[in-house]
Design an enzyme around this catalytic site. Structure first.
Site, PDB file in Angstrom:
ATOM      1  N   GLY A  98      35.918  41.428 -31.794  1.00  0.00           N
ATOM      2  CA  GLY A  98      36.736  41.183 -30.611  1.00  0.00           C
ATOM      3  C   GLY A  98      36.960  39.697 -30.396  1.00  0.00           C
ATOM      4  O   GLY A  98      36.431  38.860 -31.142  1.00  0.00           O
ATOM      5  N   ASP A  99      37.804  39.383 -29.412  1.00  0.00           N
ATOM      6  CA  ASP A  99      38.128  37.989 -29.076  1.00  0.00           C
ATOM      7  C   ASP A  99      38.751  37.241 -30.251  1.00  0.00           C
ATOM      8  O   ASP A  99      38.567  36.035 -30.394  1.00  0.00           O
ATOM      9  CB  ASP A  99      36.874  37.226 -28.591  1.00  0.00           C
ATOM     10  CG  ASP A  99      36.202  37.941 -27.446  1.00  0.00           C
ATOM     11  OD1 ASP A  99      36.920  38.411 -26.554  1.00  0.00           O
ATOM     12  OD2 ASP A  99      34.961  38.059 -27.453  1.00  0.00           O
ATOM     13  N   GLU A 100      39.496  37.948 -31.078  1.00  0.00           N
ATOM     14  CA  GLU A 100      40.121  37.296 -32.234  1.00  0.00           C
ATOM     15  C   GLU A 100      41.397  36.545 -31.854  1.00  0.00           C
ATOM     16  O   GLU A 100      41.990  35.853 -32.694  1.00  0.00           O
ATOM     17  CB  GLU A 100      40.477  38.331 -33.322  1.00  0.00           C
ATOM     18  CG  GLU A 100      39.301  39.040 -33.961  1.00  0.00           C
ATOM     19  CD  GLU A 100      38.950  40.339 -33.237  1.00  0.00           C
ATOM     20  OE1 GLU A 100      39.511  40.578 -32.142  1.00  0.00           O
ATOM     21  OE2 GLU A 100      38.116  41.107 -33.753  1.00  0.00           O
ATOM     22  N   LYS A 153      43.916  38.375 -30.109  1.00  0.00           N
ATOM     23  CA  LYS A 153      44.938  39.418 -30.249  1.00  0.00           C
ATOM     24  C   LYS A 153      46.058  39.275 -29.219  1.00  0.00           C
ATOM     25  O   LYS A 153      47.217  39.498 -29.527  1.00  0.00           O
ATOM     26  CB  LYS A 153      44.296  40.810 -30.093  1.00  0.00           C
ATOM     27  CG  LYS A 153      43.345  41.154 -31.218  1.00  0.00           C
ATOM     28  CD  LYS A 153      42.718  42.522 -31.012  1.00  0.00           C
ATOM     29  CE  LYS A 153      41.795  42.600 -29.833  1.00  0.00           C
ATOM     30  NZ  LYS A 153      40.590  41.744 -29.911  1.00  0.00           N
ATOM     31  N   GLY A 154      45.674  38.877 -27.982  1.00  0.00           N
ATOM     32  CA  GLY A 154      46.673  38.778 -26.899  1.00  0.00           C
ATOM     33  C   GLY A 154      47.836  37.906 -27.307  1.00  0.00           C
ATOM     34  O   GLY A 154      49.004  38.256 -27.121  1.00  0.00           O
ATOM     35  N   GLY A 191      39.819  41.230 -22.599  1.00  0.00           N
ATOM     36  CA  GLY A 191      40.359  40.070 -21.884  1.00  0.00           C
ATOM     37  C   GLY A 191      41.340  39.392 -22.816  1.00  0.00           C
ATOM     38  O   GLY A 191      40.936  38.666 -23.723  1.00  0.00           O
ATOM     39  N   HIS A 192      42.625  39.697 -22.659  1.00  0.00           N
ATOM     40  CA  HIS A 192      43.631  39.125 -23.561  1.00  0.00           C
ATOM     41  C   HIS A 192      44.294  37.927 -22.889  1.00  0.00           C
ATOM     42  O   HIS A 192      44.914  38.060 -21.842  1.00  0.00           O
ATOM     43  CB  HIS A 192      44.673  40.189 -23.937  1.00  0.00           C
ATOM     44  CG  HIS A 192      44.099  41.254 -24.831  1.00  0.00           C
ATOM     45  ND1 HIS A 192      44.717  42.451 -25.092  1.00  0.00           N
ATOM     46  CD2 HIS A 192      42.945  41.285 -25.544  1.00  0.00           C
ATOM     47  CE1 HIS A 192      43.964  43.170 -25.915  1.00  0.00           C
ATOM     48  NE2 HIS A 192      42.887  42.476 -26.198  1.00  0.00           N
ATOM     49  N   THR A 216      29.985  44.696 -20.878  1.00  0.00           N
ATOM     50  CA  THR A 216      30.751  43.905 -19.903  1.00  0.00           C
ATOM     51  C   THR A 216      30.535  44.429 -18.481  1.00  0.00           C
ATOM     52  O   THR A 216      31.085  43.874 -17.537  1.00  0.00           O
ATOM     53  CB  THR A 216      32.252  43.975 -20.226  1.00  0.00           C
ATOM     54  OG1 THR A 216      32.643  45.351 -20.182  1.00  0.00           O
ATOM     55  CG2 THR A 216      32.562  43.390 -21.597  1.00  0.00           C
ATOM     56  N   ARG A 251      33.038  66.291 -20.476  1.00  0.00           N
ATOM     57  CA  ARG A 251      34.059  67.133 -19.829  1.00  0.00           C
ATOM     58  C   ARG A 251      33.912  67.209 -18.311  1.00  0.00           C
ATOM     59  O   ARG A 251      34.146  68.243 -17.695  1.00  0.00           O
ATOM     60  CB  ARG A 251      34.086  68.537 -20.477  1.00  0.00           C
ATOM     61  CG  ARG A 251      34.641  68.457 -21.888  1.00  0.00           C
ATOM     62  CD  ARG A 251      34.092  69.492 -22.792  1.00  0.00           C
ATOM     63  NE  ARG A 251      32.674  69.272 -23.057  1.00  0.00           N
ATOM     64  CZ  ARG A 251      31.951  70.030 -23.855  1.00  0.00           C
ATOM     65  NH1 ARG A 251      32.499  71.057 -24.451  1.00  0.00           N
ATOM     66  NH2 ARG A 251      30.672  69.775 -24.055  1.00  0.00           N
ATOM     67  N   GLN A 294      39.267  44.893 -28.228  1.00  0.00           N
ATOM     68  CA  GLN A 294      37.978  44.677 -28.906  1.00  0.00           C
ATOM     69  C   GLN A 294      38.223  44.493 -30.416  1.00  0.00           C
ATOM     70  O   GLN A 294      39.318  44.119 -30.800  1.00  0.00           O
ATOM     71  CB  GLN A 294      36.993  45.822 -28.635  1.00  0.00           C
ATOM     72  CG  GLN A 294      36.462  45.863 -27.213  1.00  0.00           C
ATOM     73  CD  GLN A 294      37.361  46.589 -26.252  1.00  0.00           C
ATOM     74  OE1 GLN A 294      37.834  47.667 -26.541  1.00  0.00           O
ATOM     75  NE2 GLN A 294      37.615  46.015 -25.105  1.00  0.00           N
ATOM     76  N   GLY A 351      32.984  35.556 -18.848  1.00  0.00           N
ATOM     77  CA  GLY A 351      32.651  34.125 -18.850  1.00  0.00           C
ATOM     78  C   GLY A 351      31.407  33.807 -19.678  1.00  0.00           C
ATOM     79  O   GLY A 351      30.976  32.659 -19.747  1.00  0.00           O
ATOM     80  N   ARG A 356      30.140  32.753 -26.034  1.00  0.00           N
ATOM     81  CA  ARG A 356      30.184  33.614 -27.220  1.00  0.00           C
ATOM     82  C   ARG A 356      29.288  33.044 -28.305  1.00  0.00           C
ATOM     83  O   ARG A 356      29.205  31.821 -28.463  1.00  0.00           O
ATOM     84  CB  ARG A 356      31.619  33.689 -27.754  1.00  0.00           C
ATOM     85  CG  ARG A 356      32.563  34.366 -26.786  1.00  0.00           C
ATOM     86  CD  ARG A 356      33.988  34.410 -27.335  1.00  0.00           C
ATOM     87  NE  ARG A 356      34.905  34.982 -26.357  1.00  0.00           N
ATOM     88  CZ  ARG A 356      36.142  34.537 -26.123  1.00  0.00           C
ATOM     89  NH1 ARG A 356      36.629  33.527 -26.813  1.00  0.00           N
ATOM     90  NH2 ARG A 356      36.897  35.118 -25.207  1.00  0.00           N
ATOM     91  N   ASP A 393      42.921  25.636 -36.030  1.00  0.00           N
ATOM     92  CA  ASP A 393      42.782  24.256 -35.552  1.00  0.00           C
ATOM     93  C   ASP A 393      41.346  23.918 -35.129  1.00  0.00           C
ATOM     94  O   ASP A 393      40.952  22.749 -35.160  1.00  0.00           O
ATOM     95  CB  ASP A 393      43.724  24.009 -34.372  1.00  0.00           C
ATOM     96  CG  ASP A 393      43.506  25.028 -33.268  1.00  0.00           C
ATOM     97  OD1 ASP A 393      43.645  26.237 -33.549  1.00  0.00           O
ATOM     98  OD2 ASP A 393      43.137  24.632 -32.144  1.00  0.00           O
TER      99      ASP A 393
END
Ligand code: IMP
Length: 423
Positions: free
Chosen positions: A12-14, A16-17, A40-41, A129, A143, A223, A301, A304, A332
């Site tokens: 996750g956190d790659e 993606k957003g 979180g995107h 989370t 169910r 994710q 927050g 990571r 970068d």
């Protein structure tokens, strides 16, 4: 017509957003298919920064239709607040959003249960989370869940909500925890249900009709592969299928209709929460990478955990999800490093392997085998094409792509929409 899926290939956190935002330009419809407000995107457009948890990132492109699919677990209070916030920032949402009638609802009691589970010393701490994700998917499997479609029948919703809330309150009482105020929560839930009701649809029917009429669909994952409930580093995973299989079950799209799979990777690796992370850097090196990459969770927050690129883990994820194009983000962040490493094998009890083990004890024993690269030591932020990149950065990216067996498609060298180019 195309249906393009986008998934995270790491933990996750790659980023993606941002890639979804870029790809949305070529799409008509964006569909979220799993997870919930644990995501979180972050998308930066000019000087504006948006952090979305439940709304598909495609909502930031004017005129695009967005859907929250049946595989998502939807927190109605979070969704109402995200919609309201965007509308206050002059981005229309309600006329462009469809919410699946089959999406399960995250209730306040799920969040309490998630927190209690994490703080109890009787359970393995996952580092969730605390957004109620696990308990909501558990109710779905048991169910006893409540679905968005129930918002269209308030009387039935109230009965179901009260029954489940009472059941949870008994559990909270047994754990000496504070009970949920059922009456007050019902009043708020009713308001949220009335707000969301006009957007509730059978999104499976609508997305398939849109595909039939030739529209381009983008399927937005949340994710990352290694948090997948089936493939991930179990039990340190989330509770949904973050791999490409989630597209079919979570959006109602047949596998034969998925034309391309974008896999998003960071140029290094991060993980939030507990669980194995073979290439994690401890000490100063890890802290430097965290500072350079501003690696703090968009949802919680939390700092990571940071480490080198893990080609073994990524190749496995690419294989399972059939990744056909790779988007590499945050290149970068490595700009100033003297040396950059890539994990090309694992040693477990002295034995070398290039496969990702399933067993948690083996995962804990991994000693990574690295290949080292000299850093390019110059800024890539203004690069707008492959040719603009320093030769050593090209060499690094080509190596990653060969190792994980997926062709490069997009490179991102900064948080802004403009700091991206196709290869
Ligand atoms: P849950 O999804 O909140 O149950 O958390 C389970 C695990 O997945 C924890 O380790 C979380 O930190 C992790 N996780 C959940 N959502 C995300 C995300 O969007 N990015 C990164 N990690 C996540």
């Amino acid at each position: 017509m195309s249906s393009v899926a986008l998934i995270g290939v790491q933990w996750g956190d790659e980023g993606k957003g941002k890639i979804i935002d870029v790809l949305t330009e070529q799409s008509d419809i964006v569909v979220r298919f799993q997870g919930g407000a644990n995501a979180g995107h972050t998308v930066e457009i000019g000087d504006e920064k948006y952090v979305l948890h439940l709304l598909p990132s495609g909502i930031l492109r004017e005129g695009k239709t967005c859907m929250i699919g049946n595989g998502v677990v939807m927190d109605p209070f979070q969704l109402v607040s995200e919609i309201t916030e965007l509308e206050e920032r002059n981005i229309s949402v309600r006329d462009r959003l469809q919410l699946s009638n089959r999406a399960h609802v995250v209730m306040p009691y799920h969040k309490i249960a998630d927190g209690l589970r994490e703080s109890s010393n009787k359970n393995v701490k996952i580092g969730t989370t605390k957004r109620g994700i696990g308990p909501t998917y558990a109710d779905k499997a048991n169910r006893v869940g409540i679905r968005a479609g129930d918002f269209l029948k308030l009387e039935r919703l109230e009965a179901r909500f009260r029954k489940q809330a009472e059941r949870y309150n008994e559990q909270f009482e047994a754990q000496n925890a504070e009970a949920l105020d059922i009456d007050a929560t019902w009043t708020e839930l009713k308001q949220a249900a009335e707000f969301l009701a006009p957007m509730i649809e059978d999104t499976i029917v609508s997305v398939n009709a849109e595909m039939k009429s030739g529209k381009n669909i983008l399927l937005e994952g949340a994710q990352g592969f290694w948090l997948d409930i089936d493939y991930g580093t179990y039990p340190f995973v989330t509770s949904s299928n973050t791999s490409v299989g989630g597209v079919c079950t979570g959006a109602g799209i047949a596998p034969s209709k998925v034309s391309d799979v974008w896999g998003v990777v960071k140029a290094y690796t991060t993980r939030v929460g507990e669980g194995p992370f073979p290439t994690e850097l401890h000490g100063q090196e890890g802290e430097d990478l965290r500072a350079a990459g501003n690696e703090f969770g968009a949802t919680t927050g939390r700092p990571r955990r940071c480490g080198w690129f893990d080609a073994i883990a990524c190749r496995y994820a690419v294989m399972v999800s059939g990744v056909s194009k790779l988007a590499v983000t945050k290149l970068d962040v490595l700009d100033e490093l003297d040396e950059i490493k890539v994990c090309i094998a694992y040693e477990i009890d002295g034995e070398r392997t290039t496969e990702f083990p399933a067993d948690i004890d083996d995962l804990d024993k991994i000693v990574p085998v690295y290949q080292s690269f000299a850093g390019w030591k110059s800024s890539t932020c203004d690069c707008r094409s492959w040719e603009d990149l320093p030769a050593k950065a090209q060499e690094y990216l080509t190596f990653l792509s060969e190792q994980i067996e997926a062709p490069l498609g997009i490179i991102s060298t900064g948080p802004n929409r403009a700091e991206t180019f196709f290869v």
